[in-house]
Design an enzyme around this catalytic site. Structure first.
Site, PDB file in Angstrom:
ATOM      1  CG  HIS A  66      -2.058   0.939   1.146  1.00 19.59           C
ATOM      2  ND1 HIS A  66      -1.930   2.294   1.391  1.00 19.59           N
ATOM      3  CD2 HIS A  66      -3.374   0.737   0.846  1.00 19.59           C
ATOM      4  CE1 HIS A  66      -3.109   2.881   1.254  1.00 19.59           C
ATOM      5  NE2 HIS A  66      -4.008   1.967   0.925  1.00 19.59           N
ATOM      6  CG  ASP A 109      -7.745  -1.588  -2.419  1.00 20.82           C
ATOM      7  OD1 ASP A 109      -8.859  -1.085  -2.185  1.00 20.82           O
ATOM      8  OD2 ASP A 109      -6.678  -0.949  -2.340  1.00 20.82           O
TER       9      ASP A 109
END
Length: 428
Positions: free
Chosen positions: A307, A364
């Site tokens: 991330h 995600d």
């Protein structure tokens, strides 16, 4: 720590105050830089090192994997609160007492009816229209049905605007899905909880009854909580800067939806599923793609791992991984795409290359798996993200207006041509 920072420009020194947040974040306040230096400004593409505001809503520490809403750890909120409690917390600053939460939910239900003329607007879109474009347009269209501006100094007007959008937005999201799926539009059921009602509006078949599934409701509830706010990201900053012109709440939210639409922001979970589908079409060899991900000369990127904000681990991923496992078990889904996802997850968590670089599956990755298992089409993933982010956008818009922040007006460094004479068309 010094109370001032000194900047030296062309041999002249200027002092600027240092401010410190409640979590010991330190910033140099340069709001007078241009005036005191006679025109000097800063440049920070993407604003990665520039604070655009002071905010009391969300604290994020990417290095240590910390996410808190109004001081409450995301782990505790996901375990003990429901989405409406978290929405109330983000918007109004405190967790609601039982009677306030009940009133909040009832007021939202009272405001959930959408004007029938909105259906005419929806009918104007082809089935192929992307849900985010439709959702942004419908949200903006709400202005026409609620033309009066909100007096932000009136708690009653502000509250009414908030429950109105929280009531209508899930309906617009569900209608966007049903339009694309060729299903008749469905209104909610006031006897259901907020999140359960969203699933009902989306998935109830015209010829059948809707049966609640506690595992799916809990998973979606957690997903919405985890997506509810994330500090000053692209869409949230968009909502604040549009609102800083005193544009209304609906207009500002519509702008936020458009910002979220981009594949570098809200489209990340969609990119995960598209990657998994590409791997399946190539034979489903996950080890091959793990090797490609480690090859610096290979353009392939493993979507849903690591991330840009969280340099250690994504705290939201740890929470939602449990829900993903529960959803897959509950539904008994037989899907080769999800099998590939589980193999990638296992291999990445055991591969020293990924472990050393802390490239763990992020939120995600798991949200894409859950939505796929629920039967939500990939084009709707970002719309579901917007549904979760809605209270965060509202909270940020409200905070910005109540703090009476100035209109957003970034500076630039001009790199174009210097002054030059106009050329007659015959000499160009």
């Amino acid at each position: 720590m010094s109370e001032n920072a000194t900047i030296e420009i062309n041999g002249k020194k200027y002092e600027f105050p240092i401010i410190e947040g409640t979590e010991n974040e330190v910033a140099i306040n340069i709001k007078t830089l241009r005036s005191v230096t006679g025109g000097v400004t800063t440049i920070d593409p993407g604003y990665r090192n520039t604070g655009s505001c002071e905010s009391a809503i969300t604290f994020l520490n990417g290095e240590e994997g910390i996410l808190r809403y109004r001081g409450y750890a995301i782990e505790e909120l996901a375990e003990k609160a429901d989405f409406l409690e978290v929405a109330y917390l983000l918007i109004f600053g405190e967790l609601p007492p039982k009677e306030d939460l009940s009133k909040f939910h009832n007021d939202i239900k009272e405001q959930s009816l959408v004007d029938e003329d909105v259906k005419k607007i929806l009918d104007g879109f082809p089935k192929s229209a992307h849900p985010m474009g439709v959702l942004s347009s419908l949200t903006s269209a709400l202005i026409a049905f609620n033309p009066s501006s909100v007096n932000v100094d009136s708690e009653e007007e502000m509250y009414n605007a908030i429950v109105r959008v929280l009531g209508k937005f899930p309906v617009l999201t569900a209608w966007t899905y049903r339009k694309r799926a060729g299903l008749p539009l469905d209104y909610g059921d006031d006897s259901l909880g907020y999140v359960d009602n969203i699933l009902k509006m989306m998935f109830k078949k015209p010829s059948g009854e809707y049966n609640s599934n506690e595992v799916l409701v809990d998973a979606l509830d957690k997903l919405l909580i985890l997506h509810a706010d994330h500090e000053q990201n692209c869409s949230t900053s968009t909502v604040r800067i549009v609102g800083s012109s005193h544009a209304g709440l609906f207009a500002s939210l519509s702008a936020g939806i458009s910002a979220l639409w981009g594949p570098l922001h809200g489209g990340a979970n969609q990119a995960v599923i598209e990657m998994l589908e590409a791997i399946r079409e190539d034979g489903g060899d996950t080890k091959k793609y793990m090797a490609k991900a480690k090859d610096k000369n290979d353009p392939f990127r493993l979507m849903g791992f690591g991330h840009r904000v969280y340099k250690n681990f994504d705290p939201r991923a740890k929470i939602i991984k449990v829900s993903a496992d529960q959803v897959l078990k509950n539904l008994g889904v037989d899907d080769p795409i999800l099998d590939i996802a589980k193999r990638l997850e296992k291999e990445a968590l055991e591969d020293q290359y990924f472990v050393d670089r802390k490239l763990y599956p992020n939120v995600d990755f798991y949200s894409g798996i859950i939505y796929r298992a629920m039967g939500i089409p990939v084009e709707m993933f970002t719309a579901m993200f917007a549904l979760g982010r809605l209270p965060g956008w509202i909270a940020q818009w409200r905070e910005m207006r109540l703090r009476k922040e100035p209109i957003g007006r970034p500076r630039q460094i001009y790199i174009g041509e210097n002054l030059r004479p106009f050329k007659d068309i015959d000499f160009r």
